[in-house]
Scaffold this motif. Structure first.
Motif, PDB file in Angstrom:
ATOM      1  N   ILE A  20       0.847  -1.200   0.000  1.00 33.35           N
ATOM      2  CA  ILE A  20       0.000   0.000   0.000  1.00 33.35           C
ATOM      3  C   ILE A  20       0.878   1.244   0.000  1.00 33.35           C
ATOM      4  N   ARG A  21       1.874   1.268   0.893  1.00 27.40           N
ATOM      5  CA  ARG A  21       2.739   2.450   1.038  1.00 27.40           C
ATOM      6  C   ARG A  21       3.590   2.686  -0.210  1.00 27.40           C
ATOM      7  N   ASP A  22       4.194   1.621  -0.746  1.00 22.01           N
ATOM      8  CA  ASP A  22       5.161   1.784  -1.826  1.00 22.01           C
ATOM      9  C   ASP A  22       4.536   1.779  -3.220  1.00 22.01           C
ATOM     10  N   ASP A  23       3.404   1.106  -3.387  1.00 27.40           N
ATOM     11  CA  ASP A  23       2.819   0.956  -4.720  1.00 27.40           C
ATOM     12  C   ASP A  23       1.536   1.758  -4.911  1.00 27.40           C
ATOM     13  N   LEU A  24       0.566   1.587  -4.033  1.00 28.31           N
ATOM     14  CA  LEU A  24      -0.741   2.218  -4.232  1.00 28.31           C
ATOM     15  C   LEU A  24      -0.756   3.709  -3.929  1.00 28.31           C
ATOM     16  N   LEU A  25      -0.229   4.099  -2.778  1.00 29.53           N
ATOM     17  CA  LEU A  25      -0.299   5.511  -2.391  1.00 29.53           C
ATOM     18  C   LEU A  25       0.368   6.439  -3.414  1.00 29.53           C
ATOM     19  N   PRO A  26       1.565   6.102  -3.921  1.00 28.51           N
ATOM     20  CA  PRO A  26       2.162   7.000  -4.929  1.00 28.51           C
ATOM     21  C   PRO A  26       1.315   7.125  -6.195  1.00 28.51           C
ATOM     22  N   VAL A  27       0.708   6.033  -6.629  1.00 25.62           N
ATOM     23  CA  VAL A  27      -0.123   6.082  -7.833  1.00 25.62           C
ATOM     24  C   VAL A  27      -1.339   6.971  -7.598  1.00 25.62           C
ATOM     25  N   PHE A  28      -2.020   6.780  -6.473  1.00 22.98           N
ATOM     26  CA  PHE A  28      -3.208   7.586  -6.200  1.00 22.98           C
ATOM     27  C   PHE A  28      -2.852   9.050  -5.972  1.00 22.98           C
ATOM     28  N   ASP A  29      -1.679   9.324  -5.365  1.00 25.36           N
ATOM     29  CA  ASP A  29      -1.229  10.717  -5.225  1.00 25.36           C
ATOM     30  C   ASP A  29      -1.021  11.347  -6.599  1.00 25.36           C
TER      31      ASP A  29
END
Length: 105
Positions: A20-29
């Protein structure tokens, strides 16, 4: 996430948190930033008639997209920061407590 992780363990929960921290959050940001950058249409815009028909709908959709990505980000940050950390600690504690201990005579 490690594809060989087949059972729920504190390490597996930690992998989900890292994903979640390394893959999903950056994409959604990044997606939210794209929406923010495209909220306004520069001159000449949609034109007088287009502004009335398309412009209002465009802004409404972008506002919805920004709101939805912010909601998704808040949920994922809570999962990564609090909820899964809590689950990881509890699972580790449960594993430690379930181990049978043998007392020496």
């Amino acid at each position: 996430m490690n594809p060989d992780t087949r059972y729920i363990t504190p390490d597996a929960i930690g992998e989900v948190r890292r994903g979640i921290r390394d893959d999903l959050l950056p994409v959604f940001d990044e997606v939210r930033q794209i929406f923010e950058e495209n909220r306004a249409v520069g001159f000449p815009g949609w034109g007088p008639l287009g502004e009335w028909t398309v412009g209002a709908l465009y802004r409404s959709l972008l506002d919805s997209f920004v709101r939805d990505t912010e909601t998704a980000l808040a949920v994922m940050r809570k999962w990564e920061g609090e909820d899964l950390a809590f689950a990881e600690r509890n699972w580790r504690t449960a594993e430690d407590l379930i181990v049978q201990r043998v007392k020496k005579p």
